[in-house]
Write a protein that holds these residues in place. Structure first.
Motif, mmCIF file in Angstrom:
data_model
loop_
_atom_site.group_PDB
_atom_site.id
_atom_site.type_symbol
_atom_site.label_atom_id
_atom_site.label_comp_id
_atom_site.label_asym_id
_atom_site.label_seq_id
_atom_site.Cartn_x
_atom_site.Cartn_y
_atom_site.Cartn_z
ATOM 1 N N PRO A 57 -10.043 -43.937 -37.590
ATOM 2 C CA PRO A 57 -9.229 -43.536 -38.748
ATOM 3 C C PRO A 57 -8.011 -42.723 -38.317
ATOM 4 C CG PRO A 57 -11.565 -43.065 -39.113
ATOM 5 C CD PRO A 57 -11.414 -43.412 -37.660
ATOM 6 N N GLU A 58 -6.940 -42.849 -39.074
ATOM 7 C CA GLU A 58 -5.695 -42.170 -38.719
ATOM 8 C C GLU A 58 -5.858 -40.654 -38.564
ATOM 9 O OE1 GLU A 58 -1.014 -41.909 -40.185
ATOM 10 O OE2 GLU A 58 -2.512 -42.919 -41.430
ATOM 11 N N PRO A 59 -6.613 -39.970 -39.454
ATOM 12 C CA PRO A 59 -6.781 -38.513 -39.272
ATOM 13 C C PRO A 59 -7.441 -38.161 -37.938
ATOM 14 C CG PRO A 59 -7.415 -39.165 -41.495
ATOM 15 C CD PRO A 59 -7.229 -40.438 -40.712
ATOM 16 N N ILE A 60 -8.384 -39.007 -37.497
ATOM 17 C CA ILE A 60 -9.054 -38.765 -36.215
ATOM 18 C C ILE A 60 -8.082 -38.991 -35.062
ATOM 19 C CG2 ILE A 60 -10.941 -39.461 -34.688
ATOM 20 C CD1 ILE A 60 -11.831 -38.004 -37.216
ATOM 21 N N VAL A 61 -7.280 -40.046 -35.163
ATOM 22 C CA VAL A 61 -6.272 -40.320 -34.136
ATOM 23 C C VAL A 61 -5.341 -39.120 -33.983
ATOM 24 C CG1 VAL A 61 -4.263 -41.734 -33.542
ATOM 25 C CG2 VAL A 61 -6.329 -42.820 -34.427
ATOM 26 N N LYS A 62 -4.848 -38.604 -35.110
ATOM 27 C CA LYS A 62 -3.918 -37.465 -35.073
ATOM 28 C C LYS A 62 -4.595 -36.225 -34.483
ATOM 29 C CE LYS A 62 -0.964 -38.889 -38.925
ATOM 30 N NZ LYS A 62 -0.443 -38.556 -40.279
ATOM 31 N N LYS A 63 -5.851 -36.015 -34.846
ATOM 32 C CA LYS A 63 -6.570 -34.852 -34.330
ATOM 33 C C LYS A 63 -6.781 -34.966 -32.828
ATOM 34 C CE LYS A 63 -10.584 -31.944 -35.289
ATOM 35 N NZ LYS A 63 -11.758 -31.735 -36.179
ATOM 36 N N MET A 64 -7.100 -36.179 -32.364
ATOM 37 C CA MET A 64 -7.309 -36.385 -30.935
ATOM 38 C C MET A 64 -6.025 -36.153 -30.154
ATOM 39 S SD MET A 64 -9.794 -39.727 -30.931
ATOM 40 C CE MET A 64 -9.762 -39.878 -29.135
ATOM 41 N N VAL A 65 -4.934 -36.717 -30.641
ATOM 42 C CA VAL A 65 -3.643 -36.561 -29.956
ATOM 43 C C VAL A 65 -3.250 -35.084 -29.901
ATOM 44 C CG1 VAL A 65 -1.166 -37.051 -30.108
ATOM 45 C CG2 VAL A 65 -2.827 -38.888 -30.464
ATOM 46 N N SER A 66 -3.547 -34.344 -30.958
ATOM 47 C CA SER A 66 -3.162 -32.928 -31.027
ATOM 48 C C SER A 66 -4.007 -32.036 -30.129
ATOM 49 C CB SER A 66 -3.249 -32.429 -32.474
ATOM 50 O OG SER A 66 -4.603 -32.368 -32.915
ATOM 51 N N LYS A 67 -5.060 -32.575 -29.525
ATOM 52 C CA LYS A 67 -5.883 -31.786 -28.606
ATOM 53 C C LYS A 67 -5.079 -31.357 -27.376
ATOM 54 C CE LYS A 67 -9.920 -31.705 -30.675
ATOM 55 N NZ LYS A 67 -10.567 -30.425 -31.079
ATOM 56 N N LEU A 68 -4.044 -32.107 -27.058
ATOM 57 C CA LEU A 68 -3.152 -31.755 -25.956
ATOM 58 C C LEU A 68 -1.805 -31.324 -26.518
ATOM 59 C CD1 LEU A 68 -3.897 -34.761 -23.543
ATOM 60 C CD2 LEU A 68 -4.896 -32.464 -23.461
ATOM 61 N N ASP A 69 -1.155 -30.398 -25.862
ATOM 62 C CA ASP A 69 0.165 -29.963 -26.296
ATOM 63 C C ASP A 69 1.147 -31.124 -26.286
ATOM 64 O OD1 ASP A 69 -0.697 -27.353 -26.595
ATOM 65 O OD2 ASP A 69 -0.033 -26.725 -24.597
ATOM 66 N N ASP A 70 2.107 -31.088 -27.198
ATOM 67 C CA ASP A 70 3.122 -32.136 -27.242
ATOM 68 C C ASP A 70 3.830 -32.290 -25.900
ATOM 69 O OD1 ASP A 70 2.466 -32.490 -29.871
ATOM 70 O OD2 ASP A 70 4.367 -31.774 -30.694
ATOM 71 N N SER A 71 3.971 -31.182 -25.190
ATOM 72 C CA SER A 71 4.680 -31.214 -23.907
ATOM 73 C C SER A 71 3.978 -32.102 -22.879
ATOM 74 C CB SER A 71 4.827 -29.802 -23.343
ATOM 75 O OG SER A 71 3.554 -29.207 -23.129
ATOM 76 N N VAL A 72 2.647 -32.235 -23.021
ATOM 77 C CA VAL A 72 1.895 -33.090 -22.090
ATOM 78 C C VAL A 72 2.340 -34.543 -22.246
ATOM 79 C CG1 VAL A 72 -0.394 -33.969 -21.458
ATOM 80 C CG2 VAL A 72 -0.096 -31.549 -22.052
ATOM 81 N N TYR A 73 2.493 -34.985 -23.494
ATOM 82 C CA TYR A 73 2.928 -36.357 -23.748
ATOM 83 C C TYR A 73 4.403 -36.535 -23.392
ATOM 84 C CZ TYR A 73 -1.412 -36.477 -26.423
ATOM 85 O OH TYR A 73 -2.730 -36.393 -26.800
ATOM 86 N N GLU A 74 5.187 -35.521 -23.692
ATOM 87 C CA GLU A 74 6.625 -35.608 -23.429
ATOM 88 C C GLU A 74 6.925 -35.648 -21.936
ATOM 89 O OE1 GLU A 74 7.897 -33.177 -27.505
ATOM 90 O OE2 GLU A 74 7.814 -32.149 -25.568
ATOM 91 N N ASN A 75 6.123 -34.930 -21.144
ATOM 92 C CA ASN A 75 6.339 -34.884 -19.703
ATOM 93 C C ASN A 75 5.536 -35.930 -18.942
ATOM 94 O OD1 ASN A 75 8.050 -32.627 -19.986
ATOM 95 N ND2 ASN A 75 6.311 -31.216 -19.940
ATOM 96 N N ALA A 76 4.621 -36.596 -19.626
ATOM 97 C CA ALA A 76 3.772 -37.598 -18.971
ATOM 98 C C ALA A 76 4.590 -38.793 -18.494
ATOM 99 C CB ALA A 76 2.686 -38.066 -19.934
ATOM 100 N N GLU A 77 4.168 -39.341 -17.370
ATOM 101 C CA GLU A 77 4.761 -40.579 -16.877
ATOM 102 C C GLU A 77 3.929 -41.785 -17.287
ATOM 103 O OE1 GLU A 77 5.309 -40.332 -12.697
ATOM 104 O OE2 GLU A 77 6.757 -38.675 -12.795
ATOM 105 N N SER A 78 2.627 -41.556 -17.509
ATOM 106 C CA SER A 78 1.745 -42.686 -17.834
ATOM 107 C C SER A 78 0.633 -42.260 -18.775
ATOM 108 C CB SER A 78 1.142 -43.268 -16.555
ATOM 109 O OG SER A 78 0.454 -42.257 -15.833
ATOM 110 N N ILE A 79 0.399 -43.075 -19.801
ATOM 111 C CA ILE A 79 -0.644 -42.837 -20.803
ATOM 112 C C ILE A 79 -1.438 -44.127 -20.965
ATOM 113 C CG2 ILE A 79 -1.124 -42.238 -23.206
ATOM 114 C CD1 ILE A 79 1.626 -40.809 -23.240
ATOM 115 N N LEU A 80 -2.748 -44.039 -20.789
ATOM 116 C CA LEU A 80 -3.611 -45.225 -20.923
ATOM 117 C C LEU A 80 -4.394 -45.135 -22.228
ATOM 118 C CD1 LEU A 80 -4.541 -47.825 -19.439
ATOM 119 C CD2 LEU A 80 -6.457 -46.481 -18.533
ATOM 120 N N LEU A 81 -4.312 -46.185 -23.035
ATOM 121 C CA LEU A 81 -5.006 -46.255 -24.323
ATOM 122 C C LEU A 81 -6.133 -47.265 -24.191
ATOM 123 C CD1 LEU A 81 -1.771 -46.385 -26.511
ATOM 124 C CD2 LEU A 81 -3.010 -44.353 -25.703
ATOM 125 N N VAL A 82 -7.367 -46.771 -24.156
ATOM 126 C CA VAL A 82 -8.533 -47.618 -23.857
ATOM 127 C C VAL A 82 -9.248 -48.029 -25.137
ATOM 128 C CG1 VAL A 82 -10.752 -47.731 -22.648
ATOM 129 C CG2 VAL A 82 -8.823 -46.517 -21.606
#
Length: 205
Positions: A57-82
């Motif tokens: 569900p979308e609320p769970i997706v948003k909660k999971m993504v928010s477990k890490l700071d936005d800076s982690v995604y912004e500075n990441a070079e690679s993200i794997l969606l399993v």
């Protein structure tokens, strides 16, 4: 709708799959942002595509993504969606951080062959068709059951997966893995070895 509601679950899933394939082959969905929004709304209305799917569900997706700071995604070079089923995580990341950035960082491990078909159409409607081969990992039927499923991901050696990321660990892995027969633990063990940060749904018993 009354007839659909009376159908046994397996026929509903077959019906949904047929509708999905018709939609995927249709030219009625235009490229660009408007077409992309229409597409995602249509896919959401189909419900499950495969029998074993548990759509995050979308609320769970948003909660999971928010477990890490936005800076982690912004500075990441690679993200794997399993185990992406209907591009839940990819869509949210694109909306939050911009599709131009995320399409260069994200790689998707689809849940099934049908999902591969779905992802290709999705990227096209987002105007990202030139990235299809970079975003969707080309995985094969390894366990020999005649079709690809996300469980085949477990059979791939870690060094082979890292080779798909230029030999480096992934900065982030997001996933909602299968739970049958404690499969979620196998996926967790697998992904911890190939990423610096893993955010996963884990059932509570």
């Amino acid at each position: 709708k009354k007839v659909y509601d009376m159908m046994p679950l397996k026929y509903k899933q077959l019906f949904n799959t047929v509708l999905l394939k018709i939609a995927l082959l249709s030219d009625s969905i235009s490229e660009g942002e408007d077409g992309y929004k229409k597409w995602m709304k249509g896919i959401a209305g189909l419900g499950k595509i495969e029998k074993s799917e548990v759509i995050t569900p979308e609320p769970i997706v948003k909660k999971m993504v928010s477990k890490l700071d936005d800076s982690v995604y912004e500075n990441a070079e690679s993200i794997l969606l399993v185990n992406e089923k209907q591009a839940e995580f990819f869509v949210h990341l694109c909306e939050k951080f911009g599709k131009e950035s995320m399409v260069k960082k994200c790689k998707i491990v689809p849940s099934s062959e049908t999902t591969v078909f779905l992802m290709k159409k999705l990227l096209k409607t987002m105007g990202l068709n030139t990235y299809i081969n970079n975003v969707i990992l080309d995985l094969e039927d390894i366990d020999g059951d005649g079709k690809y499923t996300v469980n085949d991901f477990l059979k791939i050696e870690n060094n082979e997966i890292l080779d798909m990321n230029n030999g480096k660990k992934f900065d982030v892995i997001l996933m909602n893995p299968p739970y049958d027969r404690s499969m979620h633990l196998k996926f967790l063990e697998k992904t911890i070895g190939i990423a610096d940060n893993v955010v996963s749904v884990q059932p509570v018993r």
